[in-house]
Enzyme design. Structure first.
Site, PDB file in Angstrom:
ATOM      1  N   ASP A 266       0.873  -1.161   0.000  1.00  0.00           N
ATOM      2  CA  ASP A 266       0.000   0.000   0.000  1.00  0.00           C
ATOM      3  C   ASP A 266       0.921   1.225   0.000  1.00  0.00           C
ATOM      4  O   ASP A 266       2.100   1.137   0.364  1.00  0.00           O
ATOM      5  CB  ASP A 266      -0.954   0.007   1.201  1.00  0.00           C
ATOM      6  CG  ASP A 266      -2.151   0.929   0.919  1.00  0.00           C
ATOM      7  OD1 ASP A 266      -2.055   1.770   0.002  1.00  0.00           O
ATOM      8  OD2 ASP A 266      -3.185   0.818   1.614  1.00  0.00           O
TER       9      ASP A 266
HETATM   10  C1  BGC Z   1      -4.981   3.276  -0.086  1.00  0.00           C
HETATM   11  C2  BGC Z   1      -5.037   2.299  -1.234  1.00  0.00           C
HETATM   12  C3  BGC Z   1      -4.806   3.024  -2.529  1.00  0.00           C
HETATM   13  C4  BGC Z   1      -3.476   3.741  -2.454  1.00  0.00           C
HETATM   14  C5  BGC Z   1      -3.128   4.510  -3.701  1.00  0.00           C
HETATM   15  C6  BGC Z   1      -3.738   4.135  -0.111  1.00  0.00           C
HETATM   16  O1  BGC Z   1      -3.822   5.158   0.805  1.00  0.00           O
HETATM   17  O2  BGC Z   1      -5.066   2.585   1.136  1.00  0.00           O
HETATM   18  O3  BGC Z   1      -6.264   1.637  -1.243  1.00  0.00           O
HETATM   19  O4  BGC Z   1      -4.882   2.124  -3.598  1.00  0.00           O
HETATM   20  O5  BGC Z   1      -3.509   4.672  -1.383  1.00  0.00           O
HETATM   21  O6  BGC Z   1      -3.955   5.603  -3.841  1.00  0.00           O
END
Ligand code: BGC
Length: 745
Positions: A266
């Site tokens: 993530d």
């Molecule tokens: C989120 C993800 C997301 C990623 C990219 C993170 O903060 O938890 O679900 O895909 O950011 O935007």
């Protein structure tokens, strides 16, 4: 010297020619060569530096390819409800492109509420096509974290409280996306069930609960769906961060499930130099290392899996075994997507995608209550329909965190209903309450200024006065995508409707006895006012076509067939999460971490309410129709199932009303003689059947031992114990229509 240069240039040209000559060129460029051969060939040509480069980001949403070999970069995009607008290379801010307004599909919780696997496939293919058109290789979705607490700010991005429902719904989505040559990235793996302190919270959970409740949907996505990538979650499990969690990634995902795809962190979920190397992380994204805020020339070089990793290999701390494994996975993903032999171009914001979005939004809509024939609206010539509430006009595709989208349009209910009734009736709107007036979320503008300086009393008085003149009164409220509602990064404070909407509902209910309430939310909201409404509709964030789809249901162009993917309790404390230990967790003195104890075990959602005999306000699986269904002739094809065998349970469902409609037939299994405590019953099958008035269809479920099993942590194996079982054929968890008993011998 000159001669040498000419020869060298000729040799280089020859290489580049053979690289482009298909079957005669290097295997990795040969689209017909088996993927593994392409992978090995490409790997053998790469330098150490090129390999390390592939394992981390090069921009906010892309990671390296191999420029020298013509292997493309990997472009990632949110997900999971549409294709995120382009952001700047290094920033979250939008790039200001004018060609990136996507089709917003309904939130995944709405898809889950459709209980329609074919629709999930339609969703997957449609969003996959949009991703392909926008030249994305990895779609950051779908999300399948279980709705453990109604307070989780991201429940709307997931598929509800039941592992079986989520598992069955996620598979067609993944297949649909990947058939377009785009990798689905299933998130957030795993036991990531709250936003509160999401980067500091350690999930403390026993193995039985992990395997029975929190892993099955991920497993289904990987094993049945064949997902090509998976995203680690921010939180910790077993005291180790999940983006480099040995047990989750090496032992379970890549070990037990044989996952051959890419683990993506993530954004900012990679926390140290060592664990990502050895514990199964393949691509590090979004890390806020010093490089990002400091003066470094190229911040991405400072990622854990960048310079520090390269240095450690060069110093002999690691060999290249782990690196080669990571690179093989990334190459495999590239050969499955951008370098796939199947040439695909996708398509974007087309009528077919709008139609798909509308169909899914309508089919996911759940009719919770319908008395006094309040719905469908019987709209007569010249009538006035009053909509009260912010959610009748509020833009909802903007907001909510990373699922935030930019769309060409978003039909709200005011527009949708006006479209639906045309000249026949007049649709008017009153504000009722002031909720969120934010005009920008995540640097995307809503294009709406909803400020209103009237007092709550003035707003209610205006709504009540309008109701006096109206033939139909519909309150449209619920939550929105603001922080502490259905939004990433924070949880809700409670399950009540915010902004004193209850006061507005009560005032309207006093003015009309036919009040229809449309609750828009992605999580369960308590409805202590439910008795006062004649009809209640649970709507969701429906995306681009939201208002048109809801209007389809309200006026009866579509007969509702959605069923709740979670339980709606009378009140929060009726639910399984009751102590601070369970939620938000306990932070011991001196520790950086919150320990979140999953003390409720497998008793999540309906499993809890049934075991405790607590009546929910609306049960899991509940959802009415404008027609009625009768279940008859429930039977099993045999009295007993042998170990390792099968049994088929069937029931005939008839549409006994006057409209065509669809029923979701649910199969729950109850283990009557278990040696351990088991839930009263658990969902093990469902089928949505479409029936004309008077029509009947036989619905059959063939189940095997896995449907009877529980996870025995001592032996680390699923166990089905001989004895008596019941198959409940049900219209909802609290509405069993027939029971068939059988034995496991
Ligand atoms: C989120 C993800 C997301 C990623 C990219 C993170 O903060 O938890 O679900 O895909 O950011 O935007």
């Amino acid at each position: 010297m000159k001669k040498f240069l000419i020869l060298a240039t000729m040799a280089a040209m020859a290489v580049s020619c053979t690289f482009r000559s298909g079957n005669n060129g290097p295997a990795y460029l040969n689209p017909e060569a088996p993927i593994e051969e392409r992978v090995e060939d490409a790997l053998s040509r790469m330098t150490l530096e090129e390999k390390v480069a592939m394992t981390h980001a090069q921009s906010k949403f892309s990671s390296h390819g191999v420029p020298r070999l013509g292997i493309p970069e990997v472009w990632h995009t949110d997900g999971p409800h549409g294709i995120r607008p382009e952001v700047l290379w290094d920033e979250w801010d939008q790039a200001g492109w004018t060609n990136d307004s996507c089709t917003a599909f309904p939130a995944l919780i709405c898809l889950a509420a459709s209980w329609d696997k074919d629709l999930s496939y339609l969703y997957g293919t449609s969003i996959g096509e949009e991703a392909k058109y926008r030249e994305k290789d990895i779609l950051l979705g779908p999300g399948v974290n279980i709705c453990r607490t109604p307070l989780n700010g991201r429940n709307f991005e997931y598929m509800g409280e039941d592992p079986f429902l989520s598992g069955k719904m996620v598979v067609p989505y993944v297949k649909g996306v990947q058939e377009q040559g785009v990798a689905a990235c299933v998130k957030h793996y795993a036991v990531n069930n709250q936003e509160f302190q999401r980067k500091q919270s350690n999930s403390v959970i026993d193995d039985r609960t992990l395997y029975e409740i929190y892993l099955p949907a991920f497993k289904a996505a990987v094993v049945e769906g064949g997902a090509w990538s998976i995203m680690g979650s921010y939180n910790l499990y077993n005291g180790q961060y999940n983006c480099h969690n040995k047990r989750l990634l090496c032992d379970i995902l890549k070990g037990e499930w044989g996952f051959d795809g890419v683990v993506v962190s993530d954004w900012g979920g990679t926390r140290n130099d060592h664990e990502p190397v050895v514990n199964g992380l393949d691509i590090e994204m979004g890390t806020g290392t010093n490089g990002l805020s400091g003066p470094a020339e190229n911040s991405y070089d400072y990622y854990h899996l960048a310079k520090p990793y390269l240095k450690a290999i060069k110093e002999g701390k690691y060999g290249t075994e782990e690196l080669d494994d990571k690179v093989r996975r990334i190459l495999r993903l590239i050969f499955r997507t951008s370098m796939s032999p199947k040439v695909q171009y996708g398509r974007f914001v087309c009528p077919e995608h709008y139609a798909a979005a509308r169909k899914i939004a309508a089919e996911g809509t759940v009719l919770l209550k319908n008395e006094k024939n309040a719905l469908p609206l019987d709209v007569k010539e010249g009538q006035r329909i009053l909509l009260v509430g912010e959610n009748a006009v509020k833009k909802m595709v903007v907001g909510g965190g990373s699922s935030n989208l930019k769309t060409k349009y978003e039909a709200n209910l005011l527009e949708g209903l006006t479209n639906a009734v045309g000249e026949k009736a007049q649709v008017i709107w009153e504000r009722g309450y002031v909720g969120s007036t934010a005009t920008t979320y995540n640097r995307v503008s809503t294009g709406q200024d909803l400020t209103d300086n009237r007092t709550p009393e003035e707003l209610i008085a205006a709504a009540v006065a309008a109701a006096a003149d109206a033939d139909h009164v519909i309150f449209v409220g619920g939550l929105n995508k603001d922080r502490h509602q259905d939004c990433e990064g924070a949880d809700r404070y409670d399950t009540d409707l915010p902004y004193d909407q209850q006061g507005v509902i009560e005032a309207l209910a006093a003015a009309t006895d036919h009040l229809v309430v449309v609750n828009i939310s992605g999580s369960p909201c308590s409805m202590p006012w439910a008795d006062k409404a004649a009809a209640i509709v649970q709507g969701w964030y429906g995306g681009t076509e939201s208002g048109n789809a809801l209007a389809d249901v309200l006026v009866g162009n579509v007969n509702p067939s959605g069923k709740l993917p979670f339980t709606i309790p009378y009140k929060y404390l009726d639910g399984p999460i009751r102590t601070e230990r369970q939620y938000p967790g306990i932070k011991e003195e001196g520790s950086r971490y919150w320990q979140t104890h999953y003390d409720e075990g497998v008793y999540v959602g309906y499993r809890w309410y049934e075991a405790q005999d607590i009546e929910p306000q609306f049960a899991f699986g509940h959802g009415l129709s404008y027609t009625t269904f009768e279940y008859t002739d429930a039977k099993a094809d045999r009295k007993a199932m042998k170990k390792g065998g099968k049994i088929t349970i069937s029931v005939t469902v008839r549409n006994t009303g006057e409209r065509e409609g669809a029923e979701v037939v649910q199969l729950y299994i109850a283990d009557k003689e278990a040696s351990i405590d088991r839930p009263v019953k658990e969902l093990k099958g469902f089928e949505k059947v479409f029936l004309k008035p008077g029509e009947s269809k036989k619905v059959s479920f063939t189940i095997e031992e896995d449907a009877l099993s529980w996870f025995d942590a001592d032996t680390h194996a699923w166990k089905a114990e001989a004895g008596t079982f019941q198959a409940h054929l049900a219209s909802a968890a609290d509405d069993t229509r027939a029971i068939v008993e059988f034995d496991l011998k």
